[in-house]
Every structure is written in structure tokens, then in C-alpha cells.
Design an enzyme around this catalytic site. Structure first.
Site, mmCIF file in Angstrom:
data_model
loop_
_atom_site.group_PDB
_atom_site.id
_atom_site.type_symbol
_atom_site.label_atom_id
_atom_site.label_comp_id
_atom_site.label_asym_id
_atom_site.label_seq_id
_atom_site.Cartn_x
_atom_site.Cartn_y
_atom_site.Cartn_z
ATOM 1 N N HIS B 132 90.574 53.430 14.368
ATOM 2 C CA HIS B 132 90.887 52.159 13.703
ATOM 3 C C HIS B 132 92.315 52.163 13.186
ATOM 4 O O HIS B 132 92.954 53.213 13.067
ATOM 5 C CB HIS B 132 89.936 51.933 12.515
ATOM 6 C CG HIS B 132 88.556 51.497 12.921
ATOM 7 N ND1 HIS B 132 87.586 52.390 13.320
ATOM 8 C CD2 HIS B 132 87.982 50.259 13.013
ATOM 9 C CE1 HIS B 132 86.475 51.722 13.624
ATOM 10 N NE2 HIS B 132 86.684 50.430 13.441
ATOM 11 N N LYS B 136 92.160 50.725 7.004
ATOM 12 C CA LYS B 136 90.717 50.766 6.798
ATOM 13 C C LYS B 136 90.375 51.723 5.651
ATOM 14 O O LYS B 136 90.927 52.818 5.567
ATOM 15 C CB LYS B 136 90.047 51.250 8.083
ATOM 16 C CG LYS B 136 88.530 51.157 8.064
ATOM 17 C CD LYS B 136 87.945 51.436 9.450
ATOM 18 C CE LYS B 136 86.436 51.332 9.404
ATOM 19 N NZ LYS B 136 85.986 49.972 9.029
#
Lengths: 247, 247, 247, 247
Positions: B132, B136
Site C-alpha cells: 500500500h 496507511k
């Protein structure tokens, strides 16, 4: 469970012998190859026989197995409709015997094809990329063709529209081969063995299913799974996927 | 089919409105958000309402839908066991109404999890790598945890042994996080969006299932599929996978 | 360093403005677009001007920059040999001014091409796979063609033999397009943006260089790197790779 | 060019013998292993000797080579600073002799590390994922550690800031091992051999450099390249990358 192997001194067969011998729930009771008397299989008490042999001899061996109530797991090639019909006839008289004919015993390859077909109706686009060593004679590979056919059939059944493609300026070959409307790309690079990717995509996301086969031992787990399951599948079965639990 | 959208001016809701309006078999009859009277939904004749709203208001909206025989497709978060129980009670008096609660409407993510669980019992090893953007907050991602839990449950049910791992000299963290015995690795790199790979392997082969989610529009096809299917699934359904045909 | 932007309200230009404004070592002193007087650039004290404009106006703007000793970083397209010759003439009278013309400001794309060319002579085989959204008009992409040409040139210079390929049974298109002897495969799948893989291989190993471009902001770091470096590169430079330190 | 091989009956050595014998520009003049008299190398007229032997004997063999003006390409392990110093002393008296000590002869691995280090200063983020069979004892692999160290050094030299990471809720191990500030993730899955990915990323784009090593033969091209180049590199060289042309 007592297991015999036919073609036991071949490349694949010897690998199968090794795997059977190493499995705690299986007993390797006969290793037979060219020059040996196949009736050894019967005398050995084998309940299942694995065949990795030549198309010229496989039908005789299978007749022998059916006659003696021995199940068969077959990786030998060359089964056309007429041969399959013959086997079905023979099995009609032996309703408890099972024969599995499988073109591919790699569980990974079987799952890749199955998942590709399951996913195909849910995405706008799907293409296949297969990558092999450069000594391979055919392009696309048989597995890639089969995958594309399964994907195309699944999309047809679900009534999915053709994948979008706005290509207007194209260099010949860039968009791959067309197999039932599914583009298939064949990469040939030294150092590769046998690999395949199915790329599916819809708005904002893609799903990729990739299978890498690095050596011959990849066939063993599928053969063992078939050996264990064949007793519960009387009659003729074509394709390992019908013996593996896919939920 | 007449469709209303609650949370119609939010990021996801407005995307859903666009998708409904563009679908030839659906009619967008109401767009409702904070400040609007939700009874507009009833008056508009909506047969299905899509909810991408706030946990504080979703229970009242669902009660309204059930009362008027409107099916609901819900992406709002915050459903605990007590809320689900309340919904089941309400639906007991309206046996033809359907409510879908789904934490994830990406068809690709749903299929990735499903295929990972189906494949997991057939391989010796399985690990999850999720990748990701670096903004995050949690590692591993919720999807990666959920995938690992599903994989672990499938292997437990099938009686599969723990994955082999001969690591004896290890730098702290190298082998990832342990989620129910499945190693999960979290990569955080600028330029990534939301990606996950499940790597499964047995002798001589690996199978990799990868999902790449590049933008918010990836939720639309799942929402539309749910809108079309919810009428045939009365009662409470949790998880999009139960409404999609997976063979 | 004082920076002006021409084409400041276009998709790329506005992104460049944002990036310049956010960089601690740069000052955004002028944002100019159609309808504005470009002499604002001179009055603003800009030391470097970034051009993402139309081919019809770029030559006039560059003449203005050279005349006032302002360096130029140019993403506008349409530079043929005759235009480049004109620029070289103008710069002959302004030996301290620098102009960079670059078809691609993505540092990742530039490095992918550079590394592919460096690696190509060291492997038996090399192929290019490019993957894009299905709305793209050309196949292969311009970047894939350029990569294949660079790879082919590097192999020619090093005297490397043609890649091995034993394919004898081929379905039309399976082996991709031929760009200077390098097979190029074009995948078109909804959900993809712009991706490319260069796969190189020799006995027992492969090296894969992959570039994923997910949104327009990928151009900003390359533009900023060029803005910072152009002052040290007087004269005409074509291609970002000549301004980035590649060791 | 006349080539001798020491350790000629070992796994790697025998592969090297095969490769030398197959190369049109090289002549295999001596195959020596334990029990053979190493002076055969001198009598055979070898100009270069390849050593894949044991640390206990390699220093004596190298002294013999230097004494007789034979260049050496060495894959034997166990060279610490003191051994390297000894070699430098010996070579001081033989200014035309060359010795290459290389921990890794895979050209793919060498290029992966080199490209990772070149690219590292140009991106915000970089992480390493290495994937191996589950019988491997150490995690991370030596190559992954070395890659991370080279990447970290390149970023330090260029003054690049630490990679962004907003992780605030983390399951122990999820973010990998920390090698000089570079996260390294070690995957262990049956069916894998030796693989590594370096993932670099900036706004809107990522660059991935992946090396797959599938069998021992991957070392041969690097050994042959070193054999051909060592005559032009007198003195002591540590690392194959210094003998390969990387532009």
C-alpha cells in the site's frame, strides 16, 4: 493403499515412485516398465496403478487393470474420443472401477484454469500471458489455449460482452493471438521454465492469477491426490479438476 | 429496477450514482444525503437503496427500508453482532426483504479471498504480501488479515500440516507478522495504491493470486451486482461473496 | 530558484505548479496560459520556465526565454530535426542558456529504459510486455517501441547474437510484434493504467524490470529534477536521462 | 584462451567445466580436484584458473597461480580482510596478474543490486522482498541484506530523506526487518528457488527490479565473462560488477 507404477523408469514415472514411497499412507508395491511383465501389477496386490507410459501400450494395460478390479490414474497422452468410448464400454462391466485420464497433474495449473473460468464473467477484460523457455516448439502453449477456451466458454455462458479494445494503430502481432476471442501472448526467454498469467480487469481494479511450474516434481502432489481419490470416483473421469475438492 | 442512493454526495456514493445512471437495466430514482428527508426514497418508488452513509444514521434508514419493503445494499461500516441481531429481528417480520452488509464491494478482492481459501488446502505453503501507499495507518491491512484468517480456517478444516520453515537465523521482523499461522508481509511504498498477493506453493510449482485496486471506481461493479441480486436473497446477508456466482 | 510555468492551467501544468509551490528550494513566480502575456515570465524574474504548451506556440516562447537568459524545461511535443536545429542556432548566441526537450518526465520510465539497455547485452533473451487500459489507440505503446529500439541498439553494439526461439508451430500473433528483432507484447485490460515489463534471461535466471505509472503526478519529480539541473547543462539537451545522475 | 578449473568435480565446478568446454573462444585445459596435483594447472598452460574450492586450500592455490602468472577467478568463500591483504601483497610483486574474488557470479543478481543502488536516490520509498524455498536457514538472504546496504548507502550519499511511513497500528513483524533503514521482507514458500524484488516508488509511479534464479547454471555466464575480462584487470578485484561493463 497399495500402489503400482507403470513406466516406472521414465522421467515422470520415477518421480512418481519416489513420491509414493515417501507418502505415509501409500505403499509402493510394483514398479513396472518396458520389458517387465505387467501381470506383476496384479500379483503385487496393487489397488491403484499409475500409468505414465506410451500410447501404444496404455489400452492393453488399462484392460488388464479393469479386468482385475484395479483403479487407474493415467498421465499417458493420446486419448481420442474413440479410445474414451472403448474405456467407457469396458467400465460398464466393472461398475466399481475408476479410471482417471488427465492431461495435466499440476494442481497449480488445474486451479489456475478453474479460477480463471470462475472469475472471467465478473470482469470486462481478460488476457493470457504464457512465458516459457525458448526451446518450446508451440506458441501458445497447450495450457494457454485450454485456459483461453475455458475463459471464453464461461463468458459466453454468462452472456458477457466482448472485451473493450480501442486499438486503431497496431504493429502486426502486438495484440497477441486470438483464441476464441481471448488474446494470448507467448513470451520465450532463456532461464524461464513454464509460467502463465491470466490478467482480468474491470473499472479501477485487476485480478491476476499466475502459475509458475519450475520442475517435474510439480506433478507428484496431483498424482497422489488422484491415487487417494480415484476409489471414490467409479467410471471414467477426464481431468484432475473433477477429483480435487474445489469447494 | 428503480434504485435510490443514500450518501449520494459522498466520494463513494457519488460514484455509485454515476454507475447506476449509466447502467441500462437500472434507473436512478433518488439521491439522498445529509439534510435531505429520507422519506424521498419511499416516494421515489425505489426498489433497492444503496447505503454509503454514517454508522450513526444507518440503522434508522434500514428500519425505514424494511418497513416499506425496500431492499438494501449497505457499504456503511460499524456493524457489530448486536446490530446484525437487530436487523435479523426486523427482517423476521418482512420475510421478502433483503439486506446485504458488505465490508468490501471490490469483486476482485472478494474473488482473491475466495480463491485463496479454495487453493490453500492443496499446497504446503502459503503467505500473504500486501502493498500500500505509505500514508496507511494499519499494517497488515484489514483485507490481508481477513485473507489470512480465511486461509488458515480452510487449512484447519482440511487437516493440512503447518507450512515448512527451516529459518534458524532471523533478523527481527523478516518473516512477517503471524496471522493464525499465516505469515503476512506489509510493504509501504509511495506510488502504490492498494495491492495484495497470496503466494501458495508445493513441490516444483507456485500459484499466485494478485489483486490490484487502483481507484475508488473498483467498488461500482460489485455494488451493481449486489443491487441486481439482492431481490433474490431475502433476509440478512453479510459479505458480497454470497451474492456473486462463484460456480 | 524562481520558476515560471507555461500552460499552467492544463492538466500537467497545474500539477507542475502544485509541485513547484510545494518544493522548499523553488519559488513559483509566474503561472501563464493561453490569453496571458508571456512577457509576465520575464518580469517575474523567473530563472527557469517549464513549458507544457501547444506545438504552435512553443517556438516563440522558447525564443523569448533564450533572449532573456531564462532556462527552459519543455514537455511540449512536436520537435522534429528542423525545430531542434533552430534551437541550437539560437542557443549558439546564448552559450549560458539551457533548454531540455523531453518526451517523458517519468523518472521510473527513464530508468527502466536505461537499465534495459544496460542489461540487454548480458542476456541471451529479452522481450517487452506493455500493459495499458483498453482505450489506448496504439499498440505497442511509444515507450515500448523506444525501449525495444534502445535494447536492440545496445545488443547490436555489443555484438550479441539474436535471441533463441525454437517456435515452429505458431498461432498468428502469439509471439508479439517485432521491433528491431525484439518481441513486444501489448496487453489491453480495463483497470490498468500504464505498465511495462522488460524480461531478460540467460541460463537459469531472469531479470525483470517493471515500471508502473498510476497517475499524472508521476511526471512531477522528473520535472523538478530537470528544473534544478538545467542551469548546469547549457545548450540543447534531448531526453531527461542526460540530466539525471545514473552513476 | 586456455582455462583450468579447480574444484572441477564439485556441483558448481563441473557446471563451469561444461560451460568452458562449450564456449568457442575458450579451451578447457585442466580439470583439477581434491587428490589431484595442482601443478597440473601450470603444466597445462592455463592462462586463467577458475577456483570453486574449499577455504582451507584456496590461499595455497592462489599463491601458485600468482607465482606462475596465471590469472584467477575465485568463487570460493571465506575471504576476510586479512586474506585480501595477503593477496594484495602477493600481487604487488606480480603487477600483471589479476585475481577476482566474487561472492556471486549471477549476472542477474549483480545487475539487480547495481540498478537498485542507481535508482534508490531518485525515489521516496524503497523496500526489498526476497522469496526462497522453505529449507533456507537465514532470513533475510545474504543478497537481500547486501542489496539493502547498497541502497541505503546510495541514499545516504545523495542526502535522500528517510522513506515515509505513517504506520501507527502494527502487528509485530508486518513491516519486515530493518536493514540500514530499508525494510526487507523474507517469504518462504515450497516450490520457490531464489527470487528477489526491489520495489521503488515516488508520486504516481513505481519501479520494480526482480531477479529470479532457477538453477545453478545461472552462475556460468558470469564466470565466463570474468574469465574473459580478468586479463585486462590486473591486481585484486572484489565483486563481479567491477568486471562487467555497466555503461
Amino acid at each position: 493403499m497399495a500402489v503400482g507404477v507403470l513406466g516406472a523408469r521414465g522421467k515422470v514415472g520415477s518421480e512418481v515412485c519416489r513420491a509414493v514411497a515417501a507418502a505415509p499412507d501409500l505403499r509402493l508395491v510394483a514398479e513396472v516398465d518396458q520389458g517387465d511383465d505387467p501381470r506383476v501389477l496384479v500379483e503385487s496386490g496393487a489397488q491403484v496403478v499409475v500409468h505414465f507410459t506410451h500410447p501404444d501400450v496404455v489400452m492393453d494395460h488399462l484392460a488388464l487393470c479393469v479386468e482385475h478390479g484395479i483403479h487407474a490414474v493415467v498421465g499417458t497422452t493420446g486419448f481420442d474420443d474413440s479410445r474414451l468410448e472403448t474405456l467407457r464400454d469396458q467400465l460398464g462391466d466393472a461398475p466399481r472401477s475408476g479410471i482417471l485420464i488427465a492431461p495435466n497433474f499440476s494442481i497449480g495449473a488445474v486451479l489456475m484454469m478453474r479460477f480463471a473460468a470462475l472469475a472471467a464473467p465478473h470482469f470486462e477484460s481478460v488476457e493470457v500471458i504464457e512465458l516459457h523457455h525458448p526451446d518450446k516448439a508451440d506458441a501458445p502453449s497447450g495450457t494457454a489455449r485450454r485456459t483461453a477456451e475455458l475463459v471464453a466458454a464461461a463468458r459466453r455462458t454468462a452472456g458477457v460482452a466482448a472485451a473493450p479494445d480501442a486499438t486503431s494503430t497496431v504493429l502486426d502481432g502486438a495484440r497477441g493471438a486470438d483464441v476464441d476471442g481471448v488474446p494470448v501472448h507467448s513470451v520465450r526467454v532463456r532461464g524461464l521454465v513454464a509460467h502463465q498469467e491470466v490478467v482480468l480487469g474491470g473499472p479501477g481494479e485487476t485480478l491476476t492469477i499466475r502459475h509458475d511450474s519450475l520442475d517435474r516434481s510439480s506433478f507428484s502432489p496431483g498424482v497422489l491426490a488422484a491415487v487417494r481419490a480415484i476409489g471414490d470416483h467409479p467410471g471414467l473421469t477426464v481431468g484432475l479438476e473433477h477429483l480435487i475438492d474445489l469447494g
